[in-house]
Design a protein around this motif. Structure first.
Motif, PDB file in Angstrom:
ATOM      1  N   ALA A  93      44.730 -58.963 -29.762  1.00  0.00           N
ATOM      2  CA  ALA A  93      43.763 -59.926 -29.236  1.00  0.00           C
ATOM      3  C   ALA A  93      44.401 -61.307 -29.116  1.00  0.00           C
ATOM      4  O   ALA A  93      44.318 -61.958 -28.070  1.00  0.00           O
ATOM      5  N   THR A  94      45.065 -61.731 -30.185  1.00  0.00           N
ATOM      6  CA  THR A  94      45.701 -63.050 -30.179  1.00  0.00           C
ATOM      7  C   THR A  94      46.734 -63.148 -29.061  1.00  0.00           C
ATOM      8  O   THR A  94      46.737 -64.098 -28.279  1.00  0.00           O
ATOM      9  N   ARG A  95      47.583 -62.144 -28.990  1.00  0.00           N
ATOM     10  CA  ARG A  95      48.645 -62.148 -27.987  1.00  0.00           C
ATOM     11  C   ARG A  95      48.087 -62.178 -26.572  1.00  0.00           C
ATOM     12  O   ARG A  95      48.659 -62.813 -25.680  1.00  0.00           O
ATOM     13  N   ALA A  96      46.967 -61.503 -26.392  1.00  0.00           N
ATOM     14  CA  ALA A  96      46.357 -61.474 -25.060  1.00  0.00           C
ATOM     15  C   ALA A  96      45.485 -62.705 -24.820  1.00  0.00           C
ATOM     16  O   ALA A  96      45.009 -62.926 -23.708  1.00  0.00           O
ATOM     17  N   GLY A  97      45.283 -63.485 -25.853  1.00  0.00           N
ATOM     18  CA  GLY A  97      44.501 -64.705 -25.700  1.00  0.00           C
ATOM     19  C   GLY A  97      43.007 -64.479 -25.621  1.00  0.00           C
ATOM     20  O   GLY A  97      42.273 -65.275 -25.048  1.00  0.00           O
ATOM     21  N   ILE A  98      42.531 -63.384 -26.187  1.00  0.00           N
ATOM     22  CA  ILE A  98      41.090 -63.142 -26.210  1.00  0.00           C
ATOM     23  C   ILE A  98      40.647 -62.928 -27.658  1.00  0.00           C
ATOM     24  O   ILE A  98      41.470 -62.874 -28.559  1.00  0.00           O
ATOM     25  N   SER A  99      39.366 -62.838 -27.850  1.00  0.00           N
ATOM     26  CA  SER A  99      38.861 -62.684 -29.205  1.00  0.00           C
ATOM     27  C   SER A  99      38.918 -61.237 -29.642  1.00  0.00           C
ATOM     28  O   SER A  99      39.026 -60.321 -28.830  1.00  0.00           O
ATOM     29  N   LEU A 100      38.857 -61.077 -30.969  1.00  0.00           N
ATOM     30  CA  LEU A 100      38.901 -59.725 -31.516  1.00  0.00           C
ATOM     31  C   LEU A 100      37.717 -58.896 -31.055  1.00  0.00           C
ATOM     32  O   LEU A 100      37.873 -57.751 -30.625  1.00  0.00           O
ATOM     33  N   GLY A 101      36.540 -59.490 -31.129  1.00  0.00           N
ATOM     34  CA  GLY A 101      35.340 -58.763 -30.722  1.00  0.00           C
ATOM     35  C   GLY A 101      35.411 -58.320 -29.272  1.00  0.00           C
ATOM     36  O   GLY A 101      35.003 -57.215 -28.917  1.00  0.00           O
ATOM     37  N   ASN A 102      35.951 -59.194 -28.459  1.00  0.00           N
ATOM     38  CA  ASN A 102      36.016 -58.891 -27.033  1.00  0.00           C
ATOM     39  C   ASN A 102      36.944 -57.712 -26.759  1.00  0.00           C
ATOM     40  O   ASN A 102      36.694 -56.910 -25.862  1.00  0.00           O
ATOM     41  N   LEU A 103      37.995 -57.625 -27.551  1.00  0.00           N
ATOM     42  CA  LEU A 103      38.923 -56.504 -27.392  1.00  0.00           C
ATOM     43  C   LEU A 103      38.175 -55.191 -27.496  1.00  0.00           C
ATOM     44  O   LEU A 103      38.429 -54.246 -26.749  1.00  0.00           O
ATOM     45  N   TYR A 104      37.215 -55.151 -28.411  1.00  0.00           N
ATOM     46  CA  TYR A 104      36.433 -53.926 -28.607  1.00  0.00           C
ATOM     47  C   TYR A 104      35.407 -53.718 -27.503  1.00  0.00           C
ATOM     48  O   TYR A 104      34.801 -52.662 -27.417  1.00  0.00           O
ATOM     49  N   ASN A 105      35.187 -54.722 -26.679  1.00  0.00           N
ATOM     50  CA  ASN A 105      34.349 -54.507 -25.500  1.00  0.00           C
ATOM     51  C   ASN A 105      35.112 -53.696 -24.453  1.00  0.00           C
ATOM     52  O   ASN A 105      34.506 -53.019 -23.630  1.00  0.00           O
ATOM     53  N   HIS A 106      36.420 -53.777 -24.499  1.00  0.00           N
ATOM     54  CA  HIS A 106      37.231 -53.106 -23.488  1.00  0.00           C
ATOM     55  C   HIS A 106      37.779 -51.771 -23.972  1.00  0.00           C
ATOM     56  O   HIS A 106      37.922 -50.837 -23.201  1.00  0.00           O
TER      57      HIS A 106
END
Lengths: 199, 199
Positions: A40-53
């Motif tokens: 998530a950090t490396r992609a520049g998004i939040s952890l929660g959002n990662l789980y949306n995808h």
DNA sequence: TATCCACGAACATACGTTCGTTCAATATAT
DNA sequence: ATATATTGAACGAACGTATGTTCGTGGATA
């Protein structure tokens, strides 16, 4: 897929970005040393959002493992356009070696192999792709034989497998040494392959 | 090492047991999916005690990675006793294939490779051992050439590396399929090797 | 208004490692 | 030979952190 939909488009872009950074992270640190937070950090998004995808980490790994295959379809087309089976084989070797010696790919390949050996879900996608690769190579060998460009001393499938072994083996050794293939190494590889097909 | 000392003896036995269970666990689940608790439980000792024998997990991994090498020294002796270089080569292939296709070894080999690609400490021990293996094979190839049993078309080192590639490649494929080598597969391997050395 | 991407806090668990303690085997002193 | 001191294997609780995953909320888009 409606690309005029702004939401969907940015969503698929996000997903693409995530897959790309996942490939980077996984090849750098390995599947199990990479945390979802890392990604998530490396992609520049939040952890929660990662789980949306991606619903879970294994789902993500699975996607990478099947995706990180040589794009067999395109390869097939390219080889069909080759004038002679000799040229087709040369091209095949060149392209596959190129793919395997890409710094990211070599690490990821090793990771997928060792993961695939104990995780059936990973193994499936990997094997499917590898069989496709093999069947292309087998076809080339048959063509070569028909054109008297090769005299196989073993079943074509075994010969094809051995050719892949040589390419992948060289790639692994190069990755270990942190080098790219020299002219000499390429030459030896070609000699080895020529010997295997009795050319 | 004083083996009449009861304490020391039981200690080395413990350590041996720990190394063996570590090999099992690591080959079953991989380095990073095996926890120190897993190891302790599996070995039937306490977590704390495990740390009396191995200062850290990486230390343990390092030990396994260097240990899980073919016992090169013994191999060397065995091959020196071979009557002809031809027999030496045949033996070499047989022994190394046997070692690689052992179910545990195949998984561990893949694990060590992928770990070694990014962990210099692991890489070191692995490479050292591999070079020893290579040099043995190179020696055999030179002997073969001198005895007119081979006509190499590439540097002996490259040829030796390719032979190892064929053996390891076959082993990996077998591990993926969960099989042992058939007669046919062994035959193809031998044909491939014979072709590589121009026999 | 309804949908869904995006966020970060929160949760439960798992991890590697440290710690103080027990206890039997050894070394030393009597 | 007996008593005492030292050693180090063995234990399991405890620590701090990291992990995968969930949840409630906000805000932009449809």
């Amino acid at each position: 897929m409606n690309t005029s939909n702004k939401r969907e488009r940015s969503t698929t872009e996000r997903r693409q970005l995530l897959v790309e950074t996942a490939i980077k992270c996984f090849s750098e640190k390995g599947f199990h040393q990479t945390s979802m937070r890392d990604l998530a950090t490396r992609a520049g998004i939040s952890l929660g959002n990662l789980y949306n995808h991606f619903g879970s980490k294994t789902e993500l790994i699975k996607e990478i493992a099947t995706l990180e295959a040589v794009e067999v379809r395109q390869l097939q087309i390219l080889l069909n356009a080759s004038r002679t089976p000799q040229k087709a084989l040369d091209r095949f070797v060149l392209i596959y070696l190129e793919a395997c010696t890409d710094p990211d790919s070599a690490l990821l390949f090793a990771e997928i192999v060792s993961e695939g050996l104990r995780n059936p879900e990973i193994r499936g996608g990997f094997q499917r792709n590898r069989e496709a690769l093999l069947s292309i190579l087998i076809q080339i060998l048959h063509d070569l034989e028909a054109a008297k460009g090769a005299t196989l001393r073993m079943p074509a499938e075994d010969c094809a497998a051995q050719i892949l072994d040589l390419i992948e083996g060289l790639s692994t050794r190069l990755a270990f040494a942190g080098k790219l293939p020299t002219k000499k190494e390429r030459a030896s590889l070609n000699v080895g392959i020529d010997l295997l097909i009795g050319r």
